[in-house]
Design an enzyme around this catalytic site. Structure first.
Site, PDB file in Angstrom:
ATOM      1  N   ALA A   1       1.334  53.788-109.703  1.00 40.73           N
ATOM      2  CA  ALA A   1       1.573  55.226-109.930  1.00 40.73           C
ATOM      3  C   ALA A   1       0.529  55.786-110.897  1.00 40.73           C
ATOM      4  O   ALA A   1       0.062  56.918-110.747  1.00 40.73           O
ATOM      5  CB  ALA A   1       2.990  55.470-110.451  1.00 40.73           C
ATOM      6  N   ASP A   2       0.143  54.975-111.881  1.00 39.78           N
ATOM      7  CA  ASP A   2      -0.961  55.358-112.763  1.00 39.78           C
ATOM      8  C   ASP A   2      -2.255  55.540-111.979  1.00 39.78           C
ATOM      9  O   ASP A   2      -2.974  56.530-112.147  1.00 39.78           O
ATOM     10  CB  ASP A   2      -1.199  54.244-113.802  1.00 39.78           C
ATOM     11  CG  ASP A   2      -0.358  54.402-115.058  1.00 39.78           C
ATOM     12  OD1 ASP A   2      -0.347  55.497-115.633  1.00 39.78           O
ATOM     13  OD2 ASP A   2       0.267  53.415-115.475  1.00 39.78           O
ATOM     14  N   ALA A   3      -2.573  54.543-111.160  1.00 42.65           N
ATOM     15  CA  ALA A   3      -3.834  54.583-110.410  1.00 42.65           C
ATOM     16  C   ALA A   3      -3.882  55.799-109.490  1.00 42.65           C
ATOM     17  O   ALA A   3      -4.905  56.488-109.403  1.00 42.65           O
ATOM     18  CB  ALA A   3      -4.003  53.305-109.590  1.00 42.65           C
TER      19      ALA A   3
ATOM     20  N   GLY B   1      -4.516  58.944-111.417  1.00 47.88           N
ATOM     21  CA  GLY B   1      -5.896  58.973-111.910  1.00 47.88           C
ATOM     22  C   GLY B   1      -6.902  59.343-110.841  1.00 47.88           C
ATOM     23  O   GLY B   1      -7.770  60.200-111.065  1.00 47.88           O
TER      24      GLY B   1
END
Lengths: 398, 398
Positions: free
Chosen positions: B170-172, B175
């Protein structure tokens, strides 16, 4: 009346993409205002015209990923079609495709072919394993790339089965990475006048987002494996059972652990030397996590989330599709938008997740019917006259 | 000597990001040649300086996501630091940050503050739930956004536990979506002269890539749930046990099923009416999949992959980190690059997954030490003289 100013207005994309990775890439560009001509095989179209959910013989899969695009359906084996495509390559800024490596060249519309007609063209090719290397000819589906890109080995219980992420996230990652790469190439062309070819692989983009798993191996020699929902370095940081499902709780430092202990009325945990620091808590998570779960098990997920939310502890329920379509945050952020499609009728689709202050995220045209814009494109974009269009029609080019 | 021409050369980024989502965004931009100044808290820096793997007191987590960046460490509470940041905002094209919503405003360096000094600034804010809506103040970690963005509910066995994807995807996703949005805003500014604010949330981007799961609910009323490694619409399309692990096999149409049946010497399956079409095979997968698994169970994963690869059936082994770091495809595509870091020494890191024909993917500077470029930035970029720098140093601003 919504102001529909969009950041990519005026950018022109000739789109040969199918299924998910490529269509997600061009959907992102189309959502932001780029003009997308999707070229589909005459009479058949994108495979996803036949992917569920189906309604009135049209596909919700296709209509999600292909909104805001125009459809041109052509017999791709006819030389007249290839000439039409080459003329459209002169109109276009960008070409995107995700056929297997080599297919576009064999059709006569590979990068070198189209560059001859438009030296400044930016040409993006998405594939499972890339245009080079020993696996380049290997057929790929998302599950194969999740397996070979590292996701599956790292998802599930340590001694259990490897799991793929439900939705095809290797496709999505390749698509959005390509969208970024294309915009980087657009910037480069604005600066230098130079077009180029871009090669993005699902396996590479999956590998690129394995966080610290790869460097852990290359720096320490130890290869991390899957480990349920545990965090590599922090505890309590996991999912916990409640009366009616799981909640995720994430405490990565002493401050958050203190908040958690207070919120669950277990300040005694703060006096246990084994739980005094994050690395110690991680080391002793086999005794610590059950203490937390004792508390969650006495509550519903909703009750646990409400109490921990109030205490500013990072916590979340496991939201399923039924929850998401009525979620107040997603609604507040226009992440569910109604689109009225001539065959499917009006339905809610995921909105665009990029929120710009000066340009709108609220204008969507429905996905096209197969070949819906054939005559518009031939006439208005290529400037063919009625006679020529009639001839092509008689030859069954489109 | 490698030619290090890159597509984003000349683009200037003032980077307040920490941990994963924001640093992945600016890493992508830095890999492509943008000039990145990472502003870190004096003496402490990005949290990931302390995230494993650690070696010689430096972090492989930090050094992966922060290569190609310059580090400026400042006491963010000193007014002199805020003035330095405002001057850097005049130098910059782009600001990126992923603090909790409201933090940058409270520091006096929110969008409105920096826009005053540079009206054309593009300012990207990444957060768990976004800058608006009822959850905006909710603290977020990847696991919470995987839980609330739909991934966990859709990963694992139907009646089993929900799983998060091992790496923080979810971070990737947030980003890389932000990196695309920023480049779209750069294009918009090149066309119109207008800067803007961009708000990207981890929950929104996760929700955006749930493939056909959401539209299945909104069009048919049925909410799909997790279902192991089965495909929603095709069979045999799953993982299968072998003598020594699993393999993924993906047959989404009759042609591939025919190839599979021939490759495993089970042409008899082609005569079974229940297996004659994809939708029938899906309906009868409970009897069909065990027939395939009978064959895979008699072989090692490597043997099964070799035979099915030769037959052009989409197949893949479950590659773990130990396999990936020596994988011939990843090597052939420069997806493992050696970077020599002054503290960590030389080690292999994931390369950049965007392969451009005219610009290089082979030049990487190591991640900076905390504050490594303080004097360079104050002197060479802001043009401060020695006396002024000495004064700031005495006041312990940096």
């Amino acid at each position: 009346m919504t102001d529909c100013k969009k950041p990519l207005q005026g950018l022109k994309v000739l789109d040969f993409t199918r299924v998910y990775s490529g269509p997600y890439c061009t959907m992102m560009m189309g959502d932001l205002g780029a003009d997308i001509i999707k070229v589909e095989r005459k009479g058949v179209g994108d495979d996803t015209h036949y992917f569920g959910p189906m309604k009135n013989d049209e596909s919700g899969y296709f209509t999600y990923f292909n909104r805001n695009k125009k459809s041109l359906s052509l017999d791709l084996k006819a030389p007249e079609s290839i000439e039409i495509i080459k003329e459209l390559a002169e109109w276009a800024d960008i070409v995107v495709e995700n056929f297997s490596p080599g297919v576009m060249d064999r059709l006569g519309i590979g990068y070198e072919d189209l560059k001859e007609r438009n030296p400044k063209i930016i040409y993006g090719s998405i594939s499972g394993f890339g245009q080079t290397g020993p696996y380049r000819k290997k057929p790929a589906y998302d599950i194969v790339c999740q397996a070979m890109g590292g996701f599956m080995a790292l998802t599930g219980e340590k001694d259990g089965k490897p799991y793929k992420v439900g939705p095809s996230v290797a496709d999505a990652l390749a698509g959005i990475h390509m969208a970024f790469a294309i915009m980087a190439a657009v910037h480069h062309r604005e600066e230098t006048g130079e077009g180029q070819f871009i090669d993005v692989a699902m396996m590479d983009t999956a590998f690129s987002v394995l966080e610290n798993f790869v460097v852990t191996k290359t720096l320490t020699g130890e290869a991390p494996t899957r480990n349920g929902n545990a965090n590599l370095g922090s505890a309590p940081f996991n999912t916990f059972r409640t009366k009616d499902g799981y909640v995720a709780i994430a405490c990565a430092n002493n401050g958050l652990f203190t908040k958690l202990a207070k919120a669950i009325d277990r300040e005694d945990l703060l006096d246990v030397p084994e739980y005094a620091e994050n690395n110690l808590r991680k080391e002793h998570e086999d005794t610590l996590n059950p203490e937390i779960e004792k508390w969650t098990m006495e509550r519903t997920a909703e009750e646990a989330v409400e109490i921990l939310d109030a205490a500013k502890v990072p916590v979340g329920p496991i939201l399923g599709i039924d929850d998401l379509v009525k979620d107040p945050q997603l609604k507040a952020r226009n992440m569910l938008v109604d689109i009225d499609h001539p065959v499917l009728g009006k339905a809610a689709y995921p909105g665009n997740p990029l929120k710009f202050s000066e340009t709108s995220d609220l204008c969507f045209n429905p996905a096209p019917l197969l070949g819906q814009h054939n005559e518009y494109i031939l006439k208005e974009i290529l400037g063919l006259d009625e006679d020529k269009i009639q001839q092509l029609k008689e030859k069954e080019i489109f």
